[in-house]
Design a protein around this motif. Structure first.
Motif, PDB file in Angstrom:
ATOM      1  N   SER A  11       0.830  -1.208   0.000  1.00  0.00           N
ATOM      2  CA  SER A  11       0.000   0.000   0.000  1.00  0.00           C
ATOM      3  C   SER A  11       0.865   1.259   0.000  1.00  0.00           C
ATOM      4  O   SER A  11       0.486   2.270  -0.592  1.00  0.00           O
ATOM      5  CB  SER A  11      -0.961   0.001   1.196  1.00  0.00           C
ATOM      6  OG  SER A  11      -0.253   0.055   2.414  1.00  0.00           O
ATOM      7  N   ASN A  12       2.041   1.212   0.650  1.00  0.00           N
ATOM      8  CA  ASN A  12       2.958   2.355   0.594  1.00  0.00           C
ATOM      9  C   ASN A  12       3.433   2.606  -0.836  1.00  0.00           C
ATOM     10  O   ASN A  12       3.513   3.748  -1.288  1.00  0.00           O
ATOM     11  CB  ASN A  12       4.177   2.138   1.490  1.00  0.00           C
ATOM     12  CG  ASN A  12       3.852   2.064   2.964  1.00  0.00           C
ATOM     13  OD1 ASN A  12       4.277   1.122   3.631  1.00  0.00           O
ATOM     14  ND2 ASN A  12       3.115   3.026   3.484  1.00  0.00           N
ATOM     15  N   LEU A  13       3.740   1.530  -1.552  1.00  0.00           N
ATOM     16  CA  LEU A  13       4.198   1.653  -2.943  1.00  0.00           C
ATOM     17  C   LEU A  13       3.078   2.187  -3.834  1.00  0.00           C
ATOM     18  O   LEU A  13       3.305   3.062  -4.680  1.00  0.00           O
ATOM     19  CB  LEU A  13       4.701   0.314  -3.468  1.00  0.00           C
ATOM     20  CG  LEU A  13       5.989  -0.210  -2.836  1.00  0.00           C
ATOM     21  CD1 LEU A  13       6.295  -1.614  -3.337  1.00  0.00           C
ATOM     22  CD2 LEU A  13       7.143   0.724  -3.118  1.00  0.00           C
ATOM     23  N   LEU A  14       1.859   1.676  -3.658  1.00  0.00           N
ATOM     24  CA  LEU A  14       0.733   2.151  -4.461  1.00  0.00           C
ATOM     25  C   LEU A  14       0.428   3.612  -4.173  1.00  0.00           C
ATOM     26  O   LEU A  14       0.104   4.384  -5.076  1.00  0.00           O
ATOM     27  CB  LEU A  14      -0.504   1.295  -4.205  1.00  0.00           C
ATOM     28  CG  LEU A  14      -0.449  -0.114  -4.786  1.00  0.00           C
ATOM     29  CD1 LEU A  14      -1.655  -0.925  -4.332  1.00  0.00           C
ATOM     30  CD2 LEU A  14      -0.365  -0.074  -6.292  1.00  0.00           C
ATOM     31  N   GLN A  15       0.543   3.997  -2.913  1.00  0.00           N
ATOM     32  CA  GLN A  15       0.309   5.390  -2.550  1.00  0.00           C
ATOM     33  C   GLN A  15       1.350   6.294  -3.215  1.00  0.00           C
ATOM     34  O   GLN A  15       1.019   7.371  -3.725  1.00  0.00           O
ATOM     35  CB  GLN A  15       0.379   5.535  -1.022  1.00  0.00           C
ATOM     36  CG  GLN A  15      -0.097   6.856  -0.510  1.00  0.00           C
ATOM     37  CD  GLN A  15      -0.103   6.873   1.014  1.00  0.00           C
ATOM     38  OE1 GLN A  15       0.690   6.193   1.649  1.00  0.00           O
ATOM     39  NE2 GLN A  15      -1.012   7.642   1.577  1.00  0.00           N
ATOM     40  N   ALA A  16       2.591   5.863  -3.244  1.00  0.00           N
ATOM     41  CA  ALA A  16       3.646   6.648  -3.879  1.00  0.00           C
ATOM     42  C   ALA A  16       3.397   6.763  -5.386  1.00  0.00           C
ATOM     43  O   ALA A  16       3.557   7.829  -5.973  1.00  0.00           O
ATOM     44  CB  ALA A  16       5.004   6.014  -3.607  1.00  0.00           C
ATOM     45  N   LEU A  17       2.985   5.663  -6.014  1.00  0.00           N
ATOM     46  CA  LEU A  17       2.695   5.696  -7.450  1.00  0.00           C
ATOM     47  C   LEU A  17       1.490   6.583  -7.752  1.00  0.00           C
ATOM     48  O   LEU A  17       1.488   7.321  -8.740  1.00  0.00           O
ATOM     49  CB  LEU A  17       2.454   4.289  -7.983  1.00  0.00           C
ATOM     50  CG  LEU A  17       3.691   3.403  -8.093  1.00  0.00           C
ATOM     51  CD1 LEU A  17       3.291   1.981  -8.474  1.00  0.00           C
ATOM     52  CD2 LEU A  17       4.669   3.964  -9.097  1.00  0.00           C
ATOM     53  N   ALA A  18       0.470   6.523  -6.911  1.00  0.00           N
ATOM     54  CA  ALA A  18      -0.720   7.344  -7.117  1.00  0.00           C
ATOM     55  C   ALA A  18      -0.400   8.826  -6.995  1.00  0.00           C
ATOM     56  O   ALA A  18      -1.001   9.656  -7.674  1.00  0.00           O
ATOM     57  CB  ALA A  18      -1.806   6.951  -6.123  1.00  0.00           C
ATOM     58  N   SER A  19       0.557   9.156  -6.161  1.00  0.00           N
ATOM     59  CA  SER A  19       0.917  10.568  -5.996  1.00  0.00           C
ATOM     60  C   SER A  19       1.651  11.109  -7.222  1.00  0.00           C
ATOM     61  O   SER A  19       1.767  12.316  -7.399  1.00  0.00           O
ATOM     62  CB  SER A  19       1.767  10.765  -4.733  1.00  0.00           C
ATOM     63  OG  SER A  19       3.045  10.186  -4.908  1.00  0.00           O
ATOM     64  N   LEU A  20       2.128  10.230  -8.084  1.00  0.00           N
ATOM     65  CA  LEU A  20       2.824  10.654  -9.307  1.00  0.00           C
ATOM     66  C   LEU A  20       1.863  10.942 -10.449  1.00  0.00           C
ATOM     67  O   LEU A  20       2.287  11.362 -11.524  1.00  0.00           O
ATOM     68  CB  LEU A  20       3.811   9.577  -9.759  1.00  0.00           C
ATOM     69  CG  LEU A  20       5.003   9.320  -8.853  1.00  0.00           C
ATOM     70  CD1 LEU A  20       5.815   8.148  -9.384  1.00  0.00           C
ATOM     71  CD2 LEU A  20       5.867  10.557  -8.730  1.00  0.00           C
TER      72      LEU A  20
END
Length: 104
Positions: A11-20
């Motif tokens: 979920s941390n990785l998905l959150q980082a990708l979504a912020s891009l």
């Protein structure tokens, strides 16, 4: 050292990708030689084109077209084809329609 300080979850990785999502990834332009080669190969594959009567130079993504064509339509088609090649920033069209017809 050897101390665990945190865990990165999916979920941390998905959150980082979504912020891009709104971030613009810079494009890497192909080298001028690759742009020229791509344009010339596309011209060779067009039945209407006469690439042996054209000269193409590329500098910093700007294409300079030189030579002669049979019609205004062919001139426009070469120009449009050049504009569609990846990495092209601008096109300077110095192509002449042959035979040159006097106006008037």
């Amino acid at each position: 050292g050897n101390t665990l300080v945190g865990i990165v979850s999916r979920s941390n990785l998905l959150q980082a990708l979504a912020s891009l999502k709104g971030a613009k990834i810079p494009e890497v332009a192909p080298p001028d030689a690759a742009i020229r080669k791509n344009l010339l190969s596309q011209l060779v594959n067009q039945s209407w084109a006469h690439p042996s009567l054209l000269n193409v130079t590329v500098h910093d993504g700007t294409v300079d077209l030189w030579g002669v064509v049979d019609s205004a339509e062919e001139k426009k088609a070469v120009h449009v084809l050049a504009e569609t090649v990846a990495g092209v920033r601008a096109v300077n069209d110095n192509i002449m329609v042959w035979p040159v017809r006097a106006e008037g």
